[in-house]
Design a protein around this motif. Sequence first.
Motif, PDB file in Angstrom:
ATOM      1  N   ASN A   1      -5.233  19.676  -6.733  1.00  0.00           N
ATOM      2  CA  ASN A   1      -4.556  19.053  -5.595  1.00  0.00           C
ATOM      3  C   ASN A   1      -5.018  17.632  -5.298  1.00  0.00           C
ATOM      4  OD1 ASN A   1      -3.015  21.348  -5.141  1.00  0.00           O
ATOM      5  ND2 ASN A   1      -4.634  22.283  -3.903  1.00  0.00           N
ATOM      6  N   LEU A   2      -6.055  17.168  -5.968  1.00  0.00           N
ATOM      7  CA  LEU A   2      -6.589  15.831  -5.699  1.00  0.00           C
ATOM      8  C   LEU A   2      -5.581  14.698  -5.950  1.00  0.00           C
ATOM      9  CD1 LEU A   2      -9.084  14.332  -4.705  1.00  0.00           C
ATOM     10  CD2 LEU A   2      -9.799  14.117  -7.093  1.00  0.00           C
ATOM     11  N   PRO A   3      -4.849  14.686  -7.071  1.00  0.00           N
ATOM     12  CA  PRO A   3      -3.870  13.595  -7.253  1.00  0.00           C
ATOM     13  C   PRO A   3      -2.804  13.572  -6.165  1.00  0.00           C
ATOM     14  CG  PRO A   3      -4.240  14.748  -9.320  1.00  0.00           C
ATOM     15  CD  PRO A   3      -4.946  15.525  -8.257  1.00  0.00           C
ATOM     16  N   MET A   4      -2.333  14.745  -5.746  1.00  0.00           N
ATOM     17  CA  MET A   4      -1.323  14.806  -4.687  1.00  0.00           C
ATOM     18  C   MET A   4      -1.891  14.251  -3.384  1.00  0.00           C
ATOM     19  SD  MET A   4       0.436  18.092  -2.895  1.00  0.00           S
ATOM     20  CE  MET A   4      -1.139  18.654  -2.336  1.00  0.00           C
ATOM     21  N   ALA A   5      -3.104  14.672  -3.023  1.00  0.00           N
ATOM     22  CA  ALA A   5      -3.711  14.223  -1.773  1.00  0.00           C
ATOM     23  C   ALA A   5      -3.982  12.726  -1.798  1.00  0.00           C
ATOM     24  CB  ALA A   5      -5.002  14.999  -1.519  1.00  0.00           C
ATOM     25  N   LEU A   6      -4.484  12.217  -2.928  1.00  0.00           N
ATOM     26  CA  LEU A   6      -4.741  10.778  -3.033  1.00  0.00           C
ATOM     27  C   LEU A   6      -3.459   9.964  -2.909  1.00  0.00           C
ATOM     28  CD1 LEU A   6      -7.472  10.495  -5.816  1.00  0.00           C
ATOM     29  CD2 LEU A   6      -7.703   9.994  -3.389  1.00  0.00           C
ATOM     30  N   CYS A   7      -2.401  10.415  -3.572  1.00  0.00           N
ATOM     31  CA  CYS A   7      -1.120   9.694  -3.477  1.00  0.00           C
ATOM     32  C   CYS A   7      -0.616   9.665  -2.044  1.00  0.00           C
ATOM     33  CB  CYS A   7      -0.081  10.350  -4.391  1.00  0.00           C
ATOM     34  SG  CYS A   7      -0.319  10.024  -6.132  1.00  0.00           S
ATOM     35  N   LEU A   8      -0.682  10.789  -1.345  1.00  0.00           N
ATOM     36  CA  LEU A   8      -0.177  10.848   0.025  1.00  0.00           C
ATOM     37  C   LEU A   8      -1.026  10.006   0.981  1.00  0.00           C
ATOM     38  CD1 LEU A   8       0.773  14.628   0.229  1.00  0.00           C
ATOM     39  CD2 LEU A   8       2.319  12.687  -0.012  1.00  0.00           C
ATOM     40  N   VAL A   9      -2.338  10.092   0.854  1.00  0.00           N
ATOM     41  CA  VAL A   9      -3.221   9.347   1.763  1.00  0.00           C
ATOM     42  C   VAL A   9      -3.136   7.845   1.495  1.00  0.00           C
ATOM     43  CG1 VAL A   9      -5.637   8.948   2.373  1.00  0.00           C
ATOM     44  CG2 VAL A   9      -4.776  11.275   2.180  1.00  0.00           C
ATOM     45  N   LEU A  10      -3.200   7.441   0.227  1.00  0.00           N
ATOM     46  CA  LEU A  10      -3.101   6.010  -0.087  1.00  0.00           C
ATOM     47  C   LEU A  10      -1.726   5.446   0.284  1.00  0.00           C
ATOM     48  CD1 LEU A  10      -4.975   5.758  -3.502  1.00  0.00           C
ATOM     49  CD2 LEU A  10      -5.726   4.915  -1.287  1.00  0.00           C
ATOM     50  N   GLY A  11      -0.672   6.222   0.046  1.00  0.00           N
ATOM     51  CA  GLY A  11       0.674   5.778   0.419  1.00  0.00           C
ATOM     52  C   GLY A  11       0.807   5.579   1.916  1.00  0.00           C
ATOM     53  N   ALA A  12       0.274   6.529   2.694  1.00  0.00           N
ATOM     54  CA  ALA A  12       0.323   6.406   4.158  1.00  0.00           C
ATOM     55  C   ALA A  12      -0.482   5.196   4.620  1.00  0.00           C
ATOM     56  CB  ALA A  12      -0.202   7.683   4.804  1.00  0.00           C
ATOM     57  N   GLY A  13      -1.649   4.989   4.008  1.00  0.00           N
ATOM     58  CA  GLY A  13      -2.458   3.820   4.370  1.00  0.00           C
ATOM     59  C   GLY A  13      -1.759   2.511   4.072  1.00  0.00           C
ATOM     60  N   LEU A  14      -1.082   2.430   2.933  1.00  0.00           N
ATOM     61  CA  LEU A  14      -0.363   1.202   2.586  1.00  0.00           C
ATOM     62  C   LEU A  14       0.828   0.952   3.516  1.00  0.00           C
ATOM     63  CD1 LEU A  14      -0.491   1.344  -1.307  1.00  0.00           C
ATOM     64  CD2 LEU A  14      -1.577  -0.346   0.178  1.00  0.00           C
ATOM     65  N   ILE A  15       1.470   2.007   3.958  1.00  0.00           N
ATOM     66  CA  ILE A  15       2.586   1.835   4.902  1.00  0.00           C
ATOM     67  C   ILE A  15       2.061   1.338   6.246  1.00  0.00           C
ATOM     68  CG2 ILE A  15       4.307   3.104   6.253  1.00  0.00           C
ATOM     69  CD1 ILE A  15       5.018   4.583   3.684  1.00  0.00           C
ATOM     70  N   ILE A  16       0.909   1.830   6.679  1.00  0.00           N
ATOM     71  CA  ILE A  16       0.319   1.336   7.933  1.00  0.00           C
ATOM     72  C   ILE A  16      -0.071  -0.137   7.789  1.00  0.00           C
ATOM     73  CG2 ILE A  16      -1.688   1.552   9.452  1.00  0.00           C
ATOM     74  CD1 ILE A  16      -1.435   4.586   9.098  1.00  0.00           C
ATOM     75  N   VAL A  17      -0.586  -0.520   6.625  1.00  0.00           N
ATOM     76  CA  VAL A  17      -0.914  -1.931   6.383  1.00  0.00           C
ATOM     77  C   VAL A  17       0.359  -2.774   6.441  1.00  0.00           C
ATOM     78  CG1 VAL A  17      -1.683  -3.547   4.593  1.00  0.00           C
ATOM     79  CG2 VAL A  17      -3.023  -1.513   5.086  1.00  0.00           C
TER      80      VAL A  17
ATOM     81  N   PRO B   1       4.248  -9.532   7.706  1.00  0.00           N
ATOM     82  CA  PRO B   1       5.633  -9.937   7.903  1.00  0.00           C
ATOM     83  C   PRO B   1       6.491  -9.590   6.685  1.00  0.00           C
ATOM     84  CG  PRO B   1       4.275 -11.842   7.434  1.00  0.00           C
ATOM     85  CD  PRO B   1       3.349 -10.673   7.545  1.00  0.00           C
ATOM     86  N   GLY B   2       7.709  -9.203   6.938  1.00  0.00           N
ATOM     87  CA  GLY B   2       8.622  -8.877   5.844  1.00  0.00           C
ATOM     88  C   GLY B   2       8.332  -7.511   5.255  1.00  0.00           C
ATOM     89  N   PHE B   3       8.941  -7.249   4.110  1.00  0.00           N
ATOM     90  CA  PHE B   3       8.731  -5.989   3.413  1.00  0.00           C
ATOM     91  C   PHE B   3       8.231  -6.341   2.034  1.00  0.00           C
ATOM     92  CE2 PHE B   3      10.138  -2.165   1.107  1.00  0.00           C
ATOM     93  CZ  PHE B   3       9.555  -1.217   1.914  1.00  0.00           C
ATOM     94  N   GLY B   4       6.963  -6.042   1.769  1.00  0.00           N
ATOM     95  CA  GLY B   4       6.375  -6.506   0.529  1.00  0.00           C
ATOM     96  C   GLY B   4       5.729  -5.418  -0.291  1.00  0.00           C
ATOM     97  N   LEU B   5       4.774  -5.831  -1.080  1.00  0.00           N
ATOM     98  CA  LEU B   5       4.107  -4.967  -2.039  1.00  0.00           C
ATOM     99  C   LEU B   5       3.439  -3.741  -1.404  1.00  0.00           C
ATOM    100  CD1 LEU B   5       3.506  -4.727  -5.056  1.00  0.00           C
ATOM    101  CD2 LEU B   5       1.408  -5.972  -4.636  1.00  0.00           C
ATOM    102  N   PRO B   6       2.725  -3.864  -0.276  1.00  0.00           N
ATOM    103  CA  PRO B   6       2.113  -2.656   0.294  1.00  0.00           C
ATOM    104  C   PRO B   6       3.148  -1.606   0.696  1.00  0.00           C
ATOM    105  CG  PRO B   6       1.108  -4.586   1.261  1.00  0.00           C
ATOM    106  CD  PRO B   6       2.272  -5.056   0.443  1.00  0.00           C
ATOM    107  N   GLY B   7       4.257  -2.030   1.267  1.00  0.00           N
ATOM    108  CA  GLY B   7       5.287  -1.072   1.689  1.00  0.00           C
ATOM    109  C   GLY B   7       5.934  -0.377   0.507  1.00  0.00           C
TER     110      GLY B   7
END
Length: 165
Positions: A8-24, A29-35
Motif C-alpha cells: 500500500n505504500l505507493p498508493m499512500a505516497l501518491c495520494l499524500v504527495l498529490g494532496a500536498g501539491l494541490i495545497i501548494v 498564481p495560475g494553474f501550473g506544474l504543482p497542480g
Amino acid sequence: MIQNLVTNLPMALCLVLGAGLIIVEVFLPGFGLPGISGIVLIGAGIVIAGMHFGSLTAVGVLLVLIAVLAVLISWVLRSASRGGVCRSELFLSDKEELHREQGDMQVLVGKTGMTTSVLRPAGIGDFDGVRLNVVTEGGFIESGTPIEIVSVDGSRIVVRPKKNG
C-alpha cells in the motif's frame, strides 16, 4: 503486516504527495506544474487503489480525499488570513504605514541637483549622484540646468529651475 505496508505504500505516497501539491497550488498564481502533478499523482493513487481493492474502494478513497482536501484548503486559507502572513511587513495593510513611507520622501524637498535630460515636463534629475524621475511645475527645462525639489506627492517629485542667489 510488512507485506501489507509495502503493497500500500505507493498508493499512500501518491495520494499524500498529490494532496500536498494541490495545497501548494492554492498559493501560486495560475494553474501550473504543482497542480497538474498533484492531479496526476492523485489519479495514479486512485488507479492503484482500484487495482488492489476494487473500483468501489477507489471511488470511496477519491470522495474521502476530496473532502479532506476541501477541509485542509479552507483551514490553510483561514489561518493564512488571520495569522502572521497578513501582518507581515511584506504587505502594506494600514494606510498609516503608507503615509509614513510617503512622509519619508518629504526629506527630498529643498534638495538641489542637475537635469540629466530635457524636462518637458518629465525627465531625469541627478541629486548628489542619485538619478530620480522628476516632473516640472509645468514648464520646459533644458538638460544641464540646476534644479531644486519643490514638493513630493507619493512617487511624484516636482522640481523647478534653481534661482541664482
